[in-house]
Design an enzyme around this catalytic site. Sequence first.
Site, short mmCIF file in Angstrom:
data_model
loop_
_atom_site.label_atom_id
_atom_site.label_comp_id
_atom_site.label_asym_id
_atom_site.label_seq_id
_atom_site.Cartn_x
_atom_site.Cartn_y
_atom_site.Cartn_z
N SER A 157 0.98 -1.02 -0.13
CA SER A 157 0.06 0.12 0.14
C SER A 157 1.01 1.07 0.06
O SER A 157 2.21 1.07 0.45
CB SER A 157 -0.72 -0.10 1.36
OG SER A 157 -1.36 1.27 1.44
N TYR A 206 -2.68 -1.97 10.38
CA TYR A 206 -2.63 -2.10 8.96
C TYR A 206 -1.44 -1.50 8.39
O TYR A 206 -0.63 -2.26 7.38
CB TYR A 206 -3.70 -1.24 8.14
CG TYR A 206 -3.76 -1.38 6.68
CD1 TYR A 206 -4.28 -2.63 6.20
CD2 TYR A 206 -3.47 -0.35 6.05
CE1 TYR A 206 -4.13 -2.49 4.80
CE2 TYR A 206 -3.64 -0.37 4.50
CZ TYR A 206 -3.93 -1.40 4.09
OH TYR A 206 -3.81 -1.36 2.61
#
Length: 261
Positions: free
Chosen positions: A146, A161
Site C-alpha cells: 500500500s 494495517y
Amino acid sequence: MATYEDLAGKVVLITGAAGGIGAAAAKAFVAQGCKVALVDVAADALATVAAGLDAPQGSVITCTADISKEGDVKAYVDATVKAFGTIDVFFNNAGIEGKVAPIVDQDMADVDKVFAINIRGTYMGLKYVLPIMYAKKSGSVINTSSIGGLTAGPAGGVTPYVTSKFAIAGLTRLASSEAAAYGVRVNSVHPSPVNTQMMRRLEEGFAPGHGDEAQQGIASGIPMGRYAEADDIAAAVVFLASDQASFITGDQLRVDGGQLN
C-alpha cells in the site's frame, strides 16, 4: 489493457481473489489466456468470482483457505500444482484492514489478526511458492502492500494495517535479493485508496455515519482527484508478471494517482 503474449498459458495463483483487487486481477489474467488458481477464505464470494470469469473449461480452480494457517497455505499451493503442474505467477494479495482506532484503544486480538493475515500469510505464501519457482528457474511474485507501506501519512487509526504494509515492503525487497539467483522476480504494488468494499469500511471507521464525506476528503488529497479502481491495480500487476518487466525486481510500484508526489 495491454496484451502480453508471453503470459498466455501461464499459471497464476491469486490470494484474496474474492476481494475487489483480487477479482479484477483474476479477470485480467484470464483475458491474457492464463490458467488461474483463486484463493480466499470467503468460499461463496470466491465461487461467485470464479463463475463470472469468461474462462475456458478447466482453466480455473478455487481453494478456500485461511492464509494465516500454514496448513491452508501449503494446501492451496499443492492444489495449484496438482491442477496445473506449476506456478508461474504468484499474486500474493490477500489482506485485511483491521479496526480503525488509536494505538492505545486497539484490541490486541484485532492487531494479532491483521499481522497474522497480512504479514504471516504473505510470508508463508512466499515460503511455499518460491521453491516451485526456484526449481524451474523462473517466476514472478507480486506482493500487495500500500502507499501506507511507504509512508505513514496523516490518517490515524490504522496503525496495525500500516505496520503490516511496511513489513510487506521490506519482505519484498529481501525476498527479491534471495530469489534473483534463481531467475525469480519479486516486486510489490502500492495502491492509493481503491474503490472497493475495504475502503467503504475504512471511510465509515474514519467518520462514522459520514462515510461519503470521508471519501470526498480522501479523494481530494489525490492529485488525479479520485480513488484508484481495482482494474488500475490489476493492470499494474499483469505488467509486473509479464516479460515486459523482466529486469524489474525488488521494485515498489506505486499506483496512487500521484498521492505520494
